[in-house]
Design an enzyme around this catalytic site. Structure first.
Site, PDB file in Angstrom:
ATOM      1  N   LYS A  25       6.955  46.167  18.554  1.00  0.00           N
ATOM      2  CA  LYS A  25       8.297  46.228  19.114  1.00  0.00           C
ATOM      3  C   LYS A  25       9.336  46.369  18.002  1.00  0.00           C
ATOM      4  O   LYS A  25       9.197  45.783  16.932  1.00  0.00           O
ATOM      5  CB  LYS A  25       8.582  44.963  19.930  1.00  0.00           C
ATOM      6  N   LYS A  44      14.543  42.832  14.792  1.00  0.00           N
ATOM      7  CA  LYS A  44      15.468  42.479  13.722  1.00  0.00           C
ATOM      8  C   LYS A  44      14.743  41.871  12.531  1.00  0.00           C
ATOM      9  O   LYS A  44      15.193  41.984  11.395  1.00  0.00           O
ATOM     10  CB  LYS A  44      16.483  41.445  14.231  1.00  0.00           C
ATOM     11  N   LYS A  55       5.270  31.935  15.041  1.00  0.00           N
ATOM     12  CA  LYS A  55       6.285  31.692  14.020  1.00  0.00           C
ATOM     13  C   LYS A  55       5.947  30.480  13.154  1.00  0.00           C
ATOM     14  O   LYS A  55       6.189  30.488  11.941  1.00  0.00           O
ATOM     15  CB  LYS A  55       7.660  31.519  14.670  1.00  0.00           C
TER      16      LYS A  55
END
Length: 411
Positions: free
Chosen positions: A276, A279, A181
């Site tokens: 995966k 969101k 991230k």
């Protein structure tokens, strides 16, 4: 059983908190002194690493002397960011329904974790309530489980600070999600919270003296760190050292163990069977949101990625999308893997997709109806969250008091 990741297994044989009816066979190779003084290294968990920990259920070796034995405790939570999708539901929330009948369960909305990256302040409160309502709509029963908002129990943040003083910075620097991230967002857009949120996650778990934590592949490394922190704090501040300060002595924290669902732990994207369902994926087409209306579900399944192989089958590494869609169908219908394999073996995609769509719509419809009822009764939802926070705080405050005492604070 296959060899487990080294740090997940560390000191497992020494743990006194494992349930008597669960067995685990792990390999332990870490030098205890290096581990306890913080020089041990946490190995990164590669994306393609399968979980090698298994938990086998058997009958207790001895009968409980009490007629009402104390249930083991399970804690879990979901962030209120983005829409709750099928992956969140099948991989976590749906499993909670069975867990709440067998364990003492606490399920919370982890709103403090939602601010580690930039977020919409106008949406946080709204999303938090909506997530809580989805919990209840999916079948979480507040008479069996404590449902609450993370920030409503202040002990989470207090314990995080105490644990931070014990967490070697090297452990956090090696966390995969932070690396990914921060690389994506850039140093100027990354706050300290993104680095330290695994410590908050450890606080979430250890506060409640949790026996088990439901985990998926992407959370295994965080649970490993939680276990290591529990052992480290117990060594540094527990035992006789704590007793000399007026405490009860012994372990301050239980060392939690992973509870890995037998199926549905990893639901993949509709546009890429190797990624995966998430969101944060830029395309909403990649996921089925729990509140998607019928026409949206139908459109997403029609357009989802498939392949050109004949028939349908599980577990073919060359057909990740096929395996994913069959797994979703299995989970929403409640059929066995064998039943689905036999039913769909000779189907083509044109036949299977409408069947999957109907199954998804039928499964999601009662959840959506119940969600609408809960959201229309604000007083009910507020009362559930307030009562859940009260019950959680009773447990958390007792743990926090012990930690303060063991660490030598004047109380």
């Amino acid at each position: 059983m296959g060899r487990a990741p080294a740090l997940l297994s560390q000191f497992l044989s020494l743990s006194t908190t494992a349930a008597p009816h669960f067995r685990a066979s792990m390999t332990c190779r870490l030098n205890p002194r290096k581990y306890l003084n913080g020089t041990a290294k946490i190995p990164p968990i590669r994306e393609n690493l399968r979980c090698l920990c298994s938990v086998a259920v058997s009958e207790p070796a001895t009968s409980e002397p009490s007629s009402t034995p104390v249930k083991k405790r399970v804690v879990s939570g979901v962030q209120p960011t983005g829409s709750i999708h099928l992956g969140n539901y099948l991989g976590a929330i749906k499993n909670w329904i069975d867990l709440q009948n067998a364990y003492d369960t606490l399920f919370f909305i982890v709103d403090l974790h939602a601010i580690t990256l930039r977020y919409d302040t106008q949406q946080l409160s709204k999303a938090t309530k909506e997530t809580a309502a989805i919990y209840l709509a999916c079948g979480v029963d507040p008479s069996k489980a404590s449902v609450f908002v993370q920030s409503h129990v202040r002990a989470h943040v207090e314990l995080m600070w105490l644990l931070s003083s014990t967490t070697p910075i090297g452990w956090l620097n090696r966390m995969i999600q932070f690396k990914e991230k921060s690389l994506k967002a850039g140093d100027e857009n990354v706050g300290v919270a993104l680095l330290t949120y695994p410590v908050l996650m450890a606080s979430d778990i250890l506060l409640y003296q949790s026996d088990y934590v439901p985990v998926g592949d992407d959370q295994k490394q965080h649970l490993e760190l939680t276990r290591e922190l529990a052992q480290r704090v117990n060594y540094l501040y527990g035992g006789r050292k704590w007793k000399k300060l007026g405490g009860r002595g012994g372990a301050i924290f239980k060392v939690p163990e992973p509870l890995i669902p037998p199926a549905g732990a990893r639901v993949m994207s509709l546009t890429d069977g190797l990624s995966k369902m998430s969101k944060s994926a830029p395309s909403d087409q990649s996921r089925i949101n729990l509140l998607d209306p019928k026409d949206v579900v139908n459109n997403k399944i029609k357009r989802c990625k498939t392949d050109s192989f004949p028939g349908l089958e599980f577990d073919n590494s060359e057909r990740p999308e096929c395996n994913n869609l069959l797994s979703i169908y299995q989970l929403v219908t409640g059929k066995t893997k064998q039943e689905v394999a036999e039913e769909c073996r000779d189907m083509n995609w044109g036949t299977f997709k409408p069947i999957l769509t109907d199954a998804l719509i039928a499964h999601l419809h009662p959840i959506q109806v119940r969600y609408g009822e809960i959201m229309s009764d604000a007083s009910y939802l507020d009362s559930v969250l307030a009562e859940g926070a009260r019950k959680a705080a009773d447990i958390a405050d007792n743990t926090l008091k012990n930690v303060y005492q063991a660490m030598g604070f004047l109380r």
